[in-house]
Design an enzyme around this catalytic site. Structure first.
Site, short mmCIF file in Angstrom:
data_model
loop_
_atom_site.label_atom_id
_atom_site.label_comp_id
_atom_site.label_asym_id
_atom_site.label_seq_id
_atom_site.Cartn_x
_atom_site.Cartn_y
_atom_site.Cartn_z
N ARG A 21 8.12 16.54 66.43
CA ARG A 21 8.75 15.35 65.81
C ARG A 21 7.83 14.14 65.77
NH1 ARG A 21 12.85 17.46 68.78
NH2 ARG A 21 14.38 18.57 67.50
N LYS A 48 0.65 6.87 54.46
CA LYS A 48 1.23 7.94 53.64
C LYS A 48 0.51 9.24 53.95
CE LYS A 48 1.49 6.24 49.20
NZ LYS A 48 1.87 6.54 47.81
N GLU A 87 -11.57 2.84 43.42
CA GLU A 87 -10.44 2.21 44.10
C GLU A 87 -10.83 0.81 44.58
OE1 GLU A 87 -7.54 3.65 44.03
OE2 GLU A 87 -7.91 5.82 43.88
N LYS A 139 -5.21 -3.96 50.62
CA LYS A 139 -4.22 -2.89 50.67
C LYS A 139 -3.30 -3.09 51.89
CE LYS A 139 -2.98 1.83 50.20
NZ LYS A 139 -3.26 3.25 50.26
N GLU A 186 7.05 0.89 49.50
CA GLU A 186 6.85 0.97 48.06
C GLU A 186 8.09 0.62 47.26
OE1 GLU A 186 5.03 4.24 45.61
OE2 GLU A 186 3.91 4.46 47.48
N ARG A 197 3.87 -2.97 46.11
CA ARG A 197 2.93 -1.89 46.42
C ARG A 197 2.50 -1.13 45.17
NH1 ARG A 197 2.79 1.93 51.79
NH2 ARG A 197 1.08 3.24 51.11
N ASN A 213 -1.30 0.74 41.89
CA ASN A 213 -1.32 1.79 40.88
C ASN A 213 -2.03 1.37 39.61
OD1 ASN A 213 -0.22 4.06 41.98
ND2 ASN A 213 1.88 3.28 41.75
N HIS A 235 -3.69 3.79 37.32
CA HIS A 235 -3.22 5.12 37.73
C HIS A 235 -2.21 5.73 36.78
CE1 HIS A 235 -5.44 4.26 41.35
NE2 HIS A 235 -5.08 5.41 41.92
N HIS A 281 -3.66 9.03 36.04
CA HIS A 281 -3.04 10.26 36.54
C HIS A 281 -2.78 11.25 35.43
CE1 HIS A 281 -1.44 8.71 40.64
NE2 HIS A 281 -2.51 9.47 40.78
N HIS A 299 -10.54 12.14 40.95
CA HIS A 299 -9.48 11.14 40.84
C HIS A 299 -10.03 9.78 40.42
CE1 HIS A 299 -5.88 8.87 41.94
NE2 HIS A 299 -6.64 8.09 42.69
N1 LIG Z 1 -2.38 9.12 51.41
C1 LIG Z 1 -2.74 8.36 50.42
O1 LIG Z 1 -2.28 7.23 50.27
C2 LIG Z 1 -3.77 8.84 49.49
C3 LIG Z 1 -4.34 7.95 48.59
C4 LIG Z 1 -5.34 8.42 47.74
C5 LIG Z 1 -5.74 9.74 47.80
N2 LIG Z 1 -5.15 10.60 48.67
C6 LIG Z 1 -5.56 11.99 48.78
O2 LIG Z 1 -6.92 12.04 49.16
C7 LIG Z 1 -7.47 13.28 48.76
C8 LIG Z 1 -8.85 13.05 48.22
O3 LIG Z 1 -9.67 12.53 49.22
P1 LIG Z 1 -11.24 12.47 49.13
O4 LIG Z 1 -11.60 11.92 47.82
O5 LIG Z 1 -11.71 11.81 50.33
O6 LIG Z 1 -11.66 14.00 49.06
P2 LIG Z 1 -12.02 15.08 50.20
O7 LIG Z 1 -11.31 14.83 51.44
O8 LIG Z 1 -11.81 16.38 49.56
O9 LIG Z 1 -13.56 14.83 50.42
C9 LIG Z 1 -14.48 15.05 49.41
C10 LIG Z 1 -15.60 15.98 49.82
O10 LIG Z 1 -16.58 15.29 50.57
C11 LIG Z 1 -16.83 15.93 51.81
N3 LIG Z 1 -17.12 14.87 52.76
C12 LIG Z 1 -16.24 13.98 53.21
N4 LIG Z 1 -16.89 13.06 53.94
C13 LIG Z 1 -18.19 13.39 53.97
C14 LIG Z 1 -19.34 12.81 54.55
N5 LIG Z 1 -19.28 11.68 55.23
N6 LIG Z 1 -20.52 13.43 54.38
C15 LIG Z 1 -20.60 14.58 53.63
N7 LIG Z 1 -19.54 15.13 53.05
C16 LIG Z 1 -18.35 14.55 53.21
C17 LIG Z 1 -15.60 16.72 52.09
O11 LIG Z 1 -15.86 17.83 52.92
C18 LIG Z 1 -15.17 17.12 50.69
O12 LIG Z 1 -15.89 18.26 50.30
C19 LIG Z 1 -6.51 13.84 47.75
O13 LIG Z 1 -5.85 14.95 48.32
C20 LIG Z 1 -5.53 12.73 47.49
O14 LIG Z 1 -4.24 13.19 47.19
C21 LIG Z 1 -4.18 10.15 49.52
ZN LIG Z 2 -5.99 6.31 43.59
#
Ligand SMILES: NC(=O)c1ccc[n+]([C@@H]2O[C@H](COP(=O)([O-])OP(=O)(O)OC[C@H]3O[C@@H](n4cnc5c(N)ncnc54)[C@H](O)[C@@H]3O)[C@@H](O)[C@H]2O)c1
Ligand SMILES: [Zn+2]
Length: 1633
Positions: free
Chosen positions: A133, A155, A197, A259, A269, A273, A277, A280, A284, A296
């Site tokens: 939990r 999130k 971003e 943020k 949200e 918030r 977007n 986006h 999106h 993205h």
């Molecule tokens: N929770 C939220 O509010 C929120 C907001 C935006 C995006 N997201 C989510 O985030 C995800 C995308 O995240 P991302 O863009 O970080 O992608 P990711 O986590 O897939 O990382 C991108 C790549 O870079 C590599 N990597 C990461 N850090 C590294 C480093 N320091 N050195 C070498 N390699 C490294 C990872 O292994 C991966 O292959 C999506 O799933 C998206 O839905 C969530």
């Molecule tokens: Zn985004």
């Protein structure tokens, strides 16, 4: 516990300071977690990319730290690593992590650390939210995106098959540790992805932060791309932190803070918030289509620009802000439109249609009905509302659409007032003046461009000015510093991109800089292009004046290091060379008042370029209070200027004059719609030429023009009452001619009589002259106006230096016009004016975005400020909407017109072509003589050029009318000089008639013409003529032939002296002539040289990867070996390079260079050519974005008569359609390559790809990458599914894909070991593929024989077995000796593995009854020397043929060239009436000889031969060789054994036939073939070799040639001739010794 000193910057979120930022935080993280989140178990989750880099450091820091804790109750440290990538955000991975934690007995007090990007953060966060939990966790983001976005806000989520992030929870982490040093190992694309971003957050919230992002691009990126700081831990403390690191951290921090702030106010949200977007909603929708290929942030980047444009079209956001946003996004390396190759290279990009995108947005829960929620910016740093705003679909559609429909007026505003975008030259000057001035100056109407942007950033870095924006970014407030400037902090280099004006102006500005805090210089630099642009003269002038400027790389170019001294800029007398750029002059002028002595500037170096720009600078300086004096010498203004000392006094406001060319559009809009338009900022004072448009063009057309010093107002006459202009010279305002032409289209009232040029000019005519330069702008604008006006039903004519438009009434304008803009902003805006004409039907402007170059908000202004209704249009891809019609396939007897410069070789090439086609040549010069009774020269001398041109046109018309079929027509070089002639030729070409342009190097032409003084003088430098005519030749021709053949010195003969190794000496001239023949047959379509791709035999092409074909190369020496077996050659154009090295960086080779390479390749072989320009994203070397250059190359492929041109299916449908329409005889291979491994043969995508390729290609090519062997089977299944479609090339690259290369039956690309590189991974050679086919059972081994007696010494087995082995064929050729044709032979030829046989004496006749069919050749010759089994419908038939004659024919063709002057009357001679004689006679008849002399020692035998051939063979038996009844022979074939012949050089009393020297006395020489091959040099060969102009071909060559033919019949493959002949001749030499 030892505490590591660490500087931490904390950000508060939801009331707690839980976000900790810094560099190299690992020890800090461990300490903080251990001391504040006590637990029995710490678990760190990360992915396999990060573990090897960072896990060890965490582990050791943790272990060290717990050593300090009491042994009792020391916590556990557990780590687990998962696969990286989005697919890990799944239920499965979540469950596995939970199970793992449970199995490791984790309890509720566990603290979880999530080390990784957003994927790890979301997943681990979600696991933590659910485990028992909810347990405590910390985010340790390692990507920029995770730092600024996903890790902040709590999130968490995982994906399901039905959608991303659909299952999740809000779960706030205890800490978020932002360690920016992790970014050093992050791939660059991922870093840039995160920047989207960062830019987004600044754009909605914080203008100051945004400004940092604009100016700090290079620095921010250098902080993560520079040398790794991992060893030194630099940045951990403030003292060790570099400026770049500080900047990086500050922008990350600011983004997080924003943020965090928004989240704090609106945690769950509800409204605010949603602001995050921004970008986006559209982003999106785009992402949904292109994920995972596009990231993205990349989609959001485009989304931001589009959403900002939506805001602009609603009037919420200014142009300036949209420009700033787009430029900033682009500067960080992100895409700003869907035209970016990142998108266009994807198959899926076709789905990026307006409707699809809106559909996707509709599904989004935030949207309802026809309204979408979009965050609207109101300026940089602020949104219109504190939430997303509902926007109507049609507004979004208009923004997203590539095309726009402009509806007819009148506009809703009857008096519209606007200021058009500022002039670029004035903007840049104003920035420098206001910065150097004292006081505050508000600059209005500044142009927003890259140029002004870098200028401002640089001035800020030098503390030279302070800039703030007002009025929604429309006004720039400049606080000047009175000329006090400092060196940039920390010696930062000023990066100026490719901004030419900025770099020139700033060079002198930097010389004003004073040293400060030990900083003593300024460095200015730029991009690669900038580093090539000249700045030398300015640097020289300043250096001579005492300033210190040092080149940092290349002398004469940026980067420059400019010393800051207390002395500053010396001044006094300065000399400057001003013939290159007026910007040098302006640079010194602008800064001169700040010199220590009054400046006297003297311009040297002859002609001063662009005086108006110097005048502009001086005029503007006066407005800022400094009066420059231009010295007068002898009553005339000189090139010397006196500039008094002083400081500029900033006017409180300065309105930058609008760009006058842009102003013509709204003014014309008033003229055409009968309304009134006022343009601020342009009046009679304006220094811009186009400012005269209103007075000089609109007034005489019937408009009322009121012009004050600074304003222009135009009122149009009632609709339909515009007057034609008669004649107008628009030389002073050339750019405005498009606007004038658009108006002239509806100017139907008669022109004022005094404006008409002559009595013949129609009254509704507007002739615009003085605009010849417009042919070489963004496009050929005269041509563009003509073709597009024609769509409205408006008639036009082309003038020497302009255009004539015949005006019609508005209601006569045609409906349904769709204007192609050629990517030219002026075309788009000019036609918007015509489209808005009331009473007509409007029009579609096809490329909306091209206006961005000078007036990005044109469409918004058109609709909002002027009041014309417009709507978004997505062009259908139906051919109806296309811009060009396919060129019809002409009939194969349409006459060929030859164009080209005098001396290009038109007559020469025409003659060879004519011989190949059997058509007569018609020389237009001769025709001129017959028609007029005078030669061209006489005519010109007597009546002058104009009269000559008129007569020329009459004759051209006559030729086209009367000689349009079956002629080769060589036209005079000047025929293209008159518009009438061009019109005639254009019509002929567009109707499908072949027009070929003969291209020859201009220096060669000059050299050649100088040696031929008889032609009429043109009274003009030939080079000038060439420059003028070349574009016309190019445009009017539908084929182009590079002439490498004319004027080459004749090969002077050296005695072969017994060495007959290799094939007979063939000059390259011969190869070139074969190519002319091929080319002419190809043009007419008589013989297109295409490969049968639909037969049962697999076909192959060789991928030619040589970078240079005009220089010697070992592979070229082995060319014949290289092409053995294959059916075609692929020329990889993108791999060509003049330096002879394969390109390593993406480049587009020059068109003329490629044309020469192709021509040179054609001289080596007449094999069909596949012309391929491969782009980077498709596995080649041409940059993806070089669209225009690539299409230009592909058009070259078509025009040069390549049999196949490869068209990548990645371009827009319209572009591809346009190209395919021009293909003529060429076949298009429409190709798709995906080397990534993502394309699956079972997928929907591959089917989509296939369908597109079918639409455009005659042949379809799809290439994927095999990830496993099974992919090859999938490919075969795919082939099976589409087996009834067009020929299909398929392949899997990579080692696992080799099997597919063996099994690809259509145009399998092969390499050869002699080539420097293969063109794709996994490529095999032809021989390897054949071996492979045999091994997998697709190529059974066959047996071949020689039948005859005696045959022990025959060279045939050597010929054939060498060929089989070299080609990798499993066959064997053996001897079968027998006295008669007996049962043993019968058995062998009917065996299932029988592959074929050679037949020799004594069986050549006897074998016939055993066979199923005898070829007509063999029948007439009366001998079979080859048996060929032919299998059809499962039944095998044996064909008896004769290849002796084919071998002989080949040798005659090779032995004769145009140098031998063969004509219709040329004769031939056969010596001897023995066995081979019949083959010789047959050959000569087939080779087109109308007379064949036959000489035999005993005349009756000769008579028998004569009688046995049809009479039309015209065989004339001779009784003596001393006399011939007609011409002397050009081809001689001797079939007499060598010992039976003698000559004066080889006397032999026993020989029966003495051949006198006189037989070979023909002046232009010829070819002699002696069938005997013992000894090596027979008396006849010896005779031929001694005779100038003659080629002697020894008998062994005939043996080889007939053998090659046999091999080709049996295997269907071109044998490796050189390899075979080398082996055979060596053996033959040995025998002869
Ligand atoms: N929770 C939220 O509010 C929120 C907001 C935006 C995006 N997201 C989510 O985030 C995800 C995308 O995240 P991302 O863009 O970080 O992608 P990711 O986590 O897939 O990382 C991108 C790549 O870079 C590599 N990597 C990461 N850090 C590294 C480093 N320091 N050195 C070498 N390699 C490294 C990872 O292994 C991966 O292959 C999506 O799933 C998206 O839905 C969530
Ligand atoms: Zn985004």
């Amino acid at each position: 516990m030892v505490r590591t000193e660490t500087t931490i910057d904390k950000v508060s979120i939801l009331g707690s300071e839980s976000i900790h930022c810094g560099f190299h935080l690992i020890p800090y993280i461990v300490q903080t977690v251990l001391s504040t989140l006590s637990s029995s178990t710490y678990v760190l989750f990360t992915d396999t990319h990060l573990a090897p880099i960072y896990l060890e450091a965490f582990e050791s820091a943790f272990q060290a730290a717990i050593q300090d804790l009491p042994e009792e109750g020391r916590p556990r440290w557990l780590t687990q690593t998962i696969a990286p990538g989005e697919q890990s955000k799944s239920r499965e991975t979540k469950a596995s992590l939970e199970d793992w934690m449970l199995s490791h007995r984790c309890t509720r007090d566990t603290v979880v650390l999530a080390l990784g990007g957003g994927v790890i953060g979301d997943l681990v966060g979600f696991v933590s939210a659910n485990f028992m939990r909810g347990v405590r966790y910390c985010q340790i983001p390692t990507t920029l995106l995770a730092m600024v976005d996903s890790a902040v806000g709590g999130k968490t989520a995982i994906d399901t098959p039905l959608g991303k992030n659909l299952i999740g929870a809000f779960h706030q982490p205890s800490y978020v540790f932002i360690d920016a040093s992790f970014l050093e190992t992050l791939p660059r694309r991922e870093f840039v992805n995160g920047m989207a971003e960062v830019v987004k957050t600044a754009a909605i919230w914080d203008e100051a932060e945004f400004a940092k992002l604009e100016s700090g691009v290079a620095e921010i990126h250098s902080a993560v791309l520079g040398d790794s700081t991992r060893k030194t831990c630099a940045g951990r403390t403030l003292e060790t932190r570099s400026a770049a690191q500080s900047l990086l951290l500050s922008v990350i921090r600011a983004s997080i803070a924003t943020k965090a702030h928004i989240v704090t106010i609106d945690e769950k949200e509800t409204g605010l918030r949603n602001l995050v977007n921004f970008g986006h909603t559209i982003g999106h929708a785009i992402e949904a289509i292109v994920t995972p290929d596009v990231l993205h942030g990349e989609c959001v980047a485009v989304g931001m620009v589009l959403e900002a444009e939506v805001a602009r079209s609603l009037g919420a956001l200014g142009n300036a802000a949209v420009g700033r946003l787009a430029r900033c996004i682009k500067a960080h390396g992100l895409p700003i439109s869907l035209d970016d190759p990142l998108f266009t290279k994807l198959a899926k990009s076709e789905r990026l249609k307006v409707e699809t995108l809106l559909d996707i947005m509709r599904v989004d829960k935030k949207n309802s009905g026809n309204v979408k929620k979009i965050v609207l910016l109101s300026r940089i740093g602020k949104t219109l509302e504190e939430r997303a705003t509902g926007v109507q679909d049609d507004v979004i559609a208009r923004t997203l659409s590539p095309a726009v429909k402009v509806n007819p007026g009148p506009p809703s505003n009857t008096h519209f007032k606007l200021a058009t975008p500022g002039s670029k030259s004035i903007s840049n000057r104003a920035l420098v003046l206001a910065a150097l001035g004292n006081g505050v100056c508000k600059l209005g109407n500044l142009l927003h461009s890259d140029d002004t942007q870098v200028m401002m950033s640089a001035l800020v870095e030098m503390k030279g000015a302070d800039f703030t924006w007002e009025d929604n970014g429309e006004t720039l407030v400049v606080k000047g510093t009175g000329g006090k400037l400092s060196p940039p902090l920390a010696n930062k280099e000023l990066y100026l991109g490719n901004a030419g004006t900025a770099s020139r102006f700033l060079t002198t500005v930097c010389a004003l800089v004073q040293p400060e805090n030990g900083l003593t210089h300024t460095i200015i630099t730029g991009n690669a292009r900038m580093k090539q642009r000249p700045i030398g003269p300015l640097v020289d002038a300043l250096t001579a004046n005492g300033s210190s400027l040092e080149y940092q790389e290349t002398v004469g170019c940026l980067p420059l290091k400019i010393a800051a001294t207390t002395d500053g800029f010396k001044g006094g007398k300065i000399q400057l060379a001003a013939s290159v750029s007026s910007q040098y002059v302006s640079s010194i002028l602008l800064c001169a008042p700040y010199a220590r002595e009054e400046v006297l500037l003297e311009l040297t170096g002859g002609i001063v370029i662009s005086q108006p720009y110097i005048d502009l600078t001086i005029a503007m300086m006066a407005e800022f209070g400094v009066q420059v004096e231009r010295l007068v010498v002898d009553g005339k203004p000189s090139d010397s200027y006196r500039i008094p000392q002083g400081t500029y006094t900033n006017p409180s406001t300065y309105n930058i004059e609008s760009d006058a060319s842009s102003a013509t559009y709204p003014l014309a809009m008033a003229a055409i719609t009968g309304t009134t338009c006022t343009i601020h900022n342009i009046g009679s004072n304006s220094l811009q030429g186009d400012a005269r448009f209103a007075k000089d063009v609109l007034e005489p057309m019937g408009c009322t023009v009121v012009q004050t010093a600074t304003e222009t107002t135009v009122t149009g006459p009632p609709v339909g009452q515009l007057r034609a202009l008669g004649f107008i010279d628009m030389e002073p305002m050339t750019d405005a001619f498009l606007t004038a032409s658009a108006l002239a289209a509806v100017a139907s009232l008669p022109a004022l009589p005094e404006r008409l040029q002559d009595a013949q000019q129609p009254t509704n005519s507007t002739r615009i002259g003085g605009i010849a330069n417009q042919r070489v702008k963004e496009c050929n604008r005269i041509d563009a106006m003509r073709t597009q006006l024609a769509k409205f039903g408006v008639e036009t004519n082309e003038l020497e230096d302009g255009i004539e438009v015949l005006g019609i009434r508005p209601d006569q304008l045609r409906t349904g016009a769709s204007v192609h803009c050629f990517d030219d902003h002026r075309v788009a805006m000019a036609f918007s004016v015509l489209a808005a004409c009331p009473g007509a039907h409007g029009a579609i402007i096809e490329e909306k975005r091209c206006v961005e170059k000078t007036w990005p908000s044109w469409w918004d202004d058109l609709s909002r400020k002027i009041g014309i209704t417009i709507s978004g249009v997505e062009l259908s891809d139906s051919p109806v909407a296309s811009t060009s019609q396919p060129i019809p396939r002409h009939s194969t007897d349409a006459s060929i017109f030859i164009l080209g410069m005098r001396g290009a070789g038109k007559t020469h090439i025409g003659k060879i072509g004519a011989a190949a086609l059997g058509w007569p040549v018609l020389d237009a010069d001769d025709m001129f003589l017959t028609e007029t009774g005078e030669t061209a020269k006489e005519y010109v001398n007597a009546r002058g050029w104009p009269a000559f041109r008129v007569e020329e046109t009459t004759i051209l018309k006559k030729i086209i009318a009367e000689k349009s079929k079956g002629y080769i027509i060589s036209l005079g070089g000047g025929v293209v000089e008159t518009p009438e002639n061009r019109e005639l030729l254009k019509a002929y070409g567009h109707g499908g008639g072949p027009i070929v342009h003969i291209i020859r190097d201009i220096d060669e032409i000059l050299a050649y013409l100088n040696s031929e003084p008889t032609r009429p003088s043109l009274g003009e430098d030939l080079r000038d003529i060439y420059v003028r005519r070349r574009p016309w030749f190019h445009e009017l021709s539908n084929f182009e032939f590079v002439n490498l053949i004319s004027g080459k010195p004749k090969v002077v003969k050296t005695l072969a002296n017994g060495d007959i190794h290799g094939p007979p000496p063939i000059s390259t001239t011969k190869g070139a002539e074969d190519e002319v023949a091929r080319f002419f047959r190809f043009m007419t379509g008589v013989d297109t040289n295409h490969v049968n791709l639909e037969g049962s035999q697999p076909t192959y092409f060789l991928c030619l990867t040589l970078p240079l074909l005009t220089a010697p190369h070992p592979s070229l020496d082995a060319f014949d070996e290289l092409i053995a077996g294959v059916d075609a050659l692929e020329l990889r154009v993108d791999l060509l390079s003049p330096d002879g090295r394969l390109p390593t960086t993406p480049t587009v080779p020059d068109v003329a260079f490629v044309a020469t390479q192709l021509a040179s390749l054609r001289q080596r072989s007449t094999l069909p050519i596949v012309f391929t320009v491969r782009t980077v994203s498709q596995g080649g070397m041409c940059p993806d974005e070089a669209k225009d250059a690539i299409f230009e190359l592909m058009e070259l492929g078509v025009k040069s008569g390549c049999e196949y041109v490869d068209l990548e299916a990645r371009w827009s449908t319209r572009r591809m359609r346009d190209f395919v329409n021009k293909k003529q005889t060429t076949k298009i291979i429409c190709s798709w390559h995906d080397h990534s491994g993502a394309l699956q043969w079972e997928s929907e995508e591959v089917v989509e790809r296939y369908k597109t390729a079918c639409e455009f290609g005659d042949v379809v090519k799809i290439v994927a990458k095999a990830n496993s062997l099974l992919d090859n089977l999938a490919m075969l299944r795919f082939r099976e599914t589409f087996k009834d479609g067009p020929p299909l090339m398929t392949m899997n690259v990579g080692p696992e894909g080799r099997l597919s290369r063996i099994l690809s039956p259509v145009f399998g690309p092969v390499t050869h070991p002699a080539l420097p590189a293969s063109s794709a991974p996994g490529q095999l050679s032809f021989a390897q593929v054949q071996t492979g086919l045999h091994l997998v059972g697709r190529l059974p081994a066959k047996k071949f024989y020689l039948f005859g007696q005696p045959i022990a010494h025959s060279k045939s087995p050597l010929i054939h077995n060498t060929g089989f082995q070299t080609l990798g064929l499993p066959h064997v050729y053996g001897l079968h000796e027998s006295a008669t044709v007996d049962e043993s032979i019968r058995e062998l030829i009917r065996a299932p593995d029988f592959g074929g046989a050679s037949v020799t004496i004594p069986h050549k006749l006897e074998i016939m009854p055993l066979l199923d069919e005898i070829s007509s050749h063999a029948k007439l010759i009366g001998a079979v020397n080859t048996i060929i089994p032919i299998t059809k419908d499962g039944e095998t038939k044996l064909l008896g043929d004769n290849t002796d004659w084919l071998g002989l024919r080949e040798l005659i063709a090779k032995g004769l060239s145009s140098e031998n002057d063969r004509t219709d009357a040329s004769t031939s001679l056969v010596l001897g009436a023995g066995g081979t004689c019949r083959a010789a006679v047959y050959t000569l008849h087939q080779a087109g000889f109308k007379t064949i002399y036959l000489f035999n020692r005993t005349r009756p035998n000769a008579d028998k031969i004569v009688a046995s051939f049809p009479a039309e063979y015209n065989i004339i038996p001779l009784t003596s060789l001393d006399e011939f009844p007609g011409e002397l022979p050009i081809a001689v074939i001797s079939t007499i054994p060598a010992q039976g012949t003698a000559t004066e050089f080889c006397p032999n009393p026993d020989a029966g036939v003495f051949v006198p020297k006189s037989v070979l006395a023909r002046a232009a020489g010829g070819v002699l073939i002696d069938v005997a091959y013992k000894p090596k040099i027979t008396p006849l060969i010896d005779l031929a070799e001694r005779t100038e102009g003659w080629t002697g071909v020894p008998g062994i060559q005939m043996l080889l040639e007939q053998g090659y033919k046999q091999a080709e019949f049996w295997t269907g493959r071109r044998p490796p001739k050189t390899v075979i002949s080398d082996v055979v001749l060596t053996a033959y030499d040995r025998d002869m010794k």
